[in-house]
Design an enzyme around this catalytic site. Structure first.
Site, PDB file in Angstrom:
ATOM      1  CB  SER A   1       2.256   9.366 -53.613  1.00 27.34           C
ATOM      2  OG  SER A   1       1.324   9.799 -52.831  1.00 27.34           O
TER       3      SER A   1
ATOM      4  CG  ASP B   1       1.777  13.789 -57.461  1.00 30.50           C
ATOM      5  OD1 ASP B   1       1.955  12.783 -56.756  1.00 30.50           O
ATOM      6  OD2 ASP B   1       0.910  13.578 -58.529  1.00 30.50           O
TER       7      ASP B   1
ATOM      8  CB  SER C   1      -0.778  11.842 -55.457  1.00 30.59           C
ATOM      9  OG  SER C   1      -0.969  13.541 -56.402  1.00 30.59           O
TER      10      SER C   1
END
Lengths: 373, 373, 373, 373
Positions: free
Chosen positions: B249, B289, B287
């Site tokens: 991430s 993000d 992830s």
């Protein structure tokens, strides 16, 4: 204390489930912890407290191992919910949903993490790719409205013991409503609000599925209150010198046994506002009005043995979505009425009082102005 | 330890600010608290710890009284950020932004609430409508990535003292990068990642504004690492038996002094992915993000004396947004390189080690394959 | 034909503007072209036609040169609107908003392009960067609902002459309602619906701004119709053998003179559903329910001489947004009533008939069950 | 003209399908109509034309009767796509996807309606609820970028004959790339761009599914062009006096045979930006960068005999989504390269010329600066 169905021959189109509650969806349980402590002057950080926590369990197994499909929707985002980003991305719930007072969200989320770790001690260890999982984490989902009129919200008194007590309290069947759990200190249309629930069953030709709603009601100005289309708030207002501050928020939890994907559960979420509006809400500028919906029709394994599942899925045929949407709208509307009718008068910090909506007067107004629903 | 600008004649189009850091935006401060404690075997809940917290202050006044316009964007939502719903609704930040380890988010959010209450003891009291405010609450904004490879994430060791220490540490000027604060335990492309920052100044004809980025890098598989377009990860990989788990991430914080409304800050947020992609990220399935952007060009009073403000606002002219977007992309790209280059080797729980990216080898590869940027 | 304000002492909280119409926002004009052609059997592609187009002009200058801030919101997205992506990205309108029948959207959008090119012959030429513009294009915004019960929708008969006629017809002051323009062939709660409008003025302490709504109503099952909280649809239903098909859609256009940014106009959009719900809508599965809001308080130059503008902007103070939101809700509710009350019975293709809502019966029901609003 | 795979030993992680094209997804067909007409001075509305239309057919049956699951994503919304609202709400495609020049979108959408009506003459008739359908309409999906540098965009010359010709041209197998269909007049990094395609197969352990991308490339400044990580644009720029206007847009279409729900297809869409960024795009302020993804793994009947379907569905396991996402990224990246490499020099209106990217120089630069991919 009557429920709405006790005072009004239902104006609704769809029949309710056995308990007329979110627990009519098989496997769903609801639990509360109620904190009533102290009286008199507010000593910030020390009380008095009129608050609590309510948990909704899609099932009573290990939610992290057996996730359920879910969606979230923000009607007005002036609120502090936890866990919505991952819920949207993956379309699933992996903890119970907890409701509490606004500033208490982080502490409750933290406890949901603690409990998930207990049940799943590998969280934080991680797996290599053959295990098809990385470093496991967990996404706690917590909703809130502010009980600051009656309770000391600075103290954030709901912690580990309180959340555990709510989970231990969780049961199917009849759901405690009104001044309980996360509804202990909330206000609705200037009256005492709280927890309410209701359910609807859609016609067999559309699958005969059940939809249930549970709300934590904390919104509305007195004059806006509308029940069964009757503008109750034009006729009766709460006694005393009621301040008219920020007219609040609502958390709405929707459950169904219909086999829907996350996108479709989102469609149901977006219909909740239509039930909310029927009660007189005008979605004030400071409201945190959030909806979470989940389905119990199938489970999503945390580390499935097979990457493919064979699932029965309901299509987006208009009348089916229409029926499910109507079930959401009517469940939400009635759940809000129940949150008011099942409440009782509460005096909290600084002697602030929220009165019980006078049921007999409401009954008379509906009878007088009621319109042959 | 060199920064990227020390090893590569910049391939970038735009010049950096004085410190090539998010602190080049006047008034922005960054502070860290770093927790390195214990060694050896992981005892869940007890350590060892390689974690921390980083705070980004849009200004060092009372953020609740003087909010700043802001936006948030989710590139991939497998993460547990706090505060995004209200940030989106109101388009403003009213606390510092804190970054920490994944499961620690609620505890850090809780501390931000504590601090906001200290500075604004009326939170929870409420005002009537003539005060144009309701029951005040506060929306803490916290981001995260998981440092679980090196640190015990079950324990959630970052609490009140740690967050306060980070805020006390906040300063303008040079920003500590690499193994510090929220970057203490993170990994990037199989190497040690962490905190990185950079800034860019757009041409005077577009207003001469500054854009800065700060990242907490925790993503990527070794073979994916790309620097200045050179596929470093094809040439050098971390030593030892590196497991290849969930490739992580990133948190990206963007600041600017350009006078933008929230919608426009959202446009900047959405360009951050283009900087991230340049470093080799493939936005893995697991992830989280996230991007948060804010402007320091004007402040939004909590209870303004006038409901109208007269504000200078930048238009959406294509080249202006293009220049600001390019500044975001280049700042994010370089901030990620800095997070790697300024890191050092760290050994954490269970003896797990993330090695420092070997700068000399990187320099040689860029020199050999570099392409006349 | 009465408007709602003629049959009911207003149950509303806020006063209406001079015309109780979207044209109460200074500079806003509305124009219609109505197509009633042919009778009897449907010959697909040949008629009969009961359709039209309605245009809403934020100002009557060159919209491309002087754009206005705007937002769009999708309540339920089963519809074919044009232009929403760019409207969201840039937060502005650069053509009039046109409403028409579902399948006619592309042809109407095409005409808006033609007209924009006439007024701005440089579209498609482009400028270099010193002109701060690229190859100019134009984003036509068109909404729709389906008038297929009364009209041949396969033919798509609204083209260049028809759109030009609607624009030529545009005027301020009284707005034609009911069976006119885009409302010529629509149905509402099984009765004849169409175009309706209303406006509200918020209190001076919140700026004294005006909000107006214009709707193209085409939704609802007969039994759902609710007026002033009275469930009219439980008492009277349309005569004859009314089929009960897909219960339709609504387009809602909101205008205001309050100086708001696009994000805030989005907040207003999201409150429109609360007005819609008051009339009995249950947001059916097949509904395309869309909202577009714009402000006339400032204009956005296409190629401004300066990249910075100094603008008065209204803050997000809760009571201000609350008042504007209430104005939206009440305007939308009343606009829908007006679309019904101002309509008349229409017989269209295949002899299909939508009857006028019987005003006298409605008046009696409100009088009998009305509740002292 | 070489494809990218002819000039560079693939730097990619995943293998391509048989044709390295979106048609590697079984059943997907692509067709073009190319319009090259006139030379010399631009006479607005009369030409010259360098434009066209490209259609992507998820299958060659009746798309309205057999819809496919789909999603849409807006990277930067400065564009005029049609059909996104309904695509998002229902998560399905019910027409082919057509791509064309910006201002031609409405006319092409109109033709898709015409064709859908031909195949489904009941559109506009409606059904009662027992048929579980209302008044049928159809949602055409059209994407665009502007070919205004080479072509007269005011004329909008792509109409019924042209769209029908493209559909008639549709075939599986090799896809024509470069200066063809919707790519006839587009520009990419100052060179001639156009249509490009590529595909990837993910590992068997993740299901062995295929992902394909097709792009209409029309973005980028010359100096930004990057191929295989080599900054080609720093070394070679287009000859002549190239104006540097609005650096454009891209349409990206993703197909897969993986059984995904709409939410998951949205996850794939959001990864396309990472492939786009690899080629040097900086997502300029005026770009309309849109992604549409669909799956061929199952079909959604328009009026199913049963409201429930039993479907194999792929989970969101991180490595599976990671692999599919990587397939998207690599397909998009290579499709863009192919759109450049397969193009040829085109001179259009006013003698404006877009040159073919000089393949031999590119090959040399990659060979010189290439980095051992």
């Amino acid at each position: 204390m009557p429920r709405y169905s006790d005072i009004e021959h239902s104006p609704f189109s769809l029949p309710a489930g056995e308990f007329n509650a979110i627990t009519d969806i098989h496997g769903v349980k609801v639990g509360h912890f109620t904190l009533v402590e102290g009286d008199g002057e507010w000593i910030p950080g020390r009380g008095p407290f009129r608050t609590g926590v309510t948990v909704i369990l899609p099932h009573d197994g290990n939610m992290y191992e057996d996730k359920v499909p879910a969606a979230a929707h923000t009607i007005n985002g002036f609120g502090k919910v936890a866990g919505f980003e991952q819920l949207r991305e993956l379309g699933q719930l992996e903890t119970p949903v907890a409701l509490t007072g606004t500033l208490n969200v982080p502490r409750v989320a933290d406890v949901l993490i603690t409990i998930a770790i207990e049940q799943n001690p590998h969280i934080g260890i991680g797996f290599d790719e053959s295990g098809r999982r990385g470093y496991a984490s967990v996404n706690p989902v917590v909703g809130e409205t502010s009980d600051g009129f009656l309770s000391d919200i600075q103290a954030r008194p709901i912690g580990e013991n309180e959340v555990r007590a709510a989970i231990d309290d969780a049961s199917s069947g009849v759901v405690k409503e009104g001044v309980v759990g996360a509804g202990t200190g909330t206000s609705c249309f200037g009256w005492k609000g709280g927890i309410g629930t209701a359910s609807r069953i859609i016609p067999d030709k559309f699958g005969g599925f059940t939809v249930g709603a549970l709300v934590q009601s904390n919104f509305g100005r007195p004059q806006e209150l509308t029940i069964s289309g009757v503008p109750i708030g034009r006729h009766i207002v709460p006694p005393g010198n009621v301040p008219n501050p920020s007219p609040g928020s609502i958390m709405i939890i929707i459950a169904t046994d219909a086999p829907l994907e996350s996108r479709q559960l989102g469609r149901l979420c977006r219909r909740a506002a239509f039930g909310l509006a029927r009660t007189g809400s005008t979605c004030h500028g400071g409201s945190g009005d959030f909806v979470i919906a989940f389905s119990t029709a199938y489970r999503i394994k945390d580390r499935p043995s097979d990457i493919l599942s064979v699932l029965p899925m309901l299509g987006d045929e208009q009348p089916v979505i229409g029926a499910l949407g109507l079930a959401v709208i009517e469940s939400v509307e009635e759940a809000i009425y129940n949150s008011l009718l099942m409440a009782r008068t509460v005096t909290g910090r600084d002697g602030n009082t929220r009165h019980k909506l006078p049921v007999e007067e409401v009954r008379k107004l509906i009878s007088r102005y009621g319109s042959g629903y």
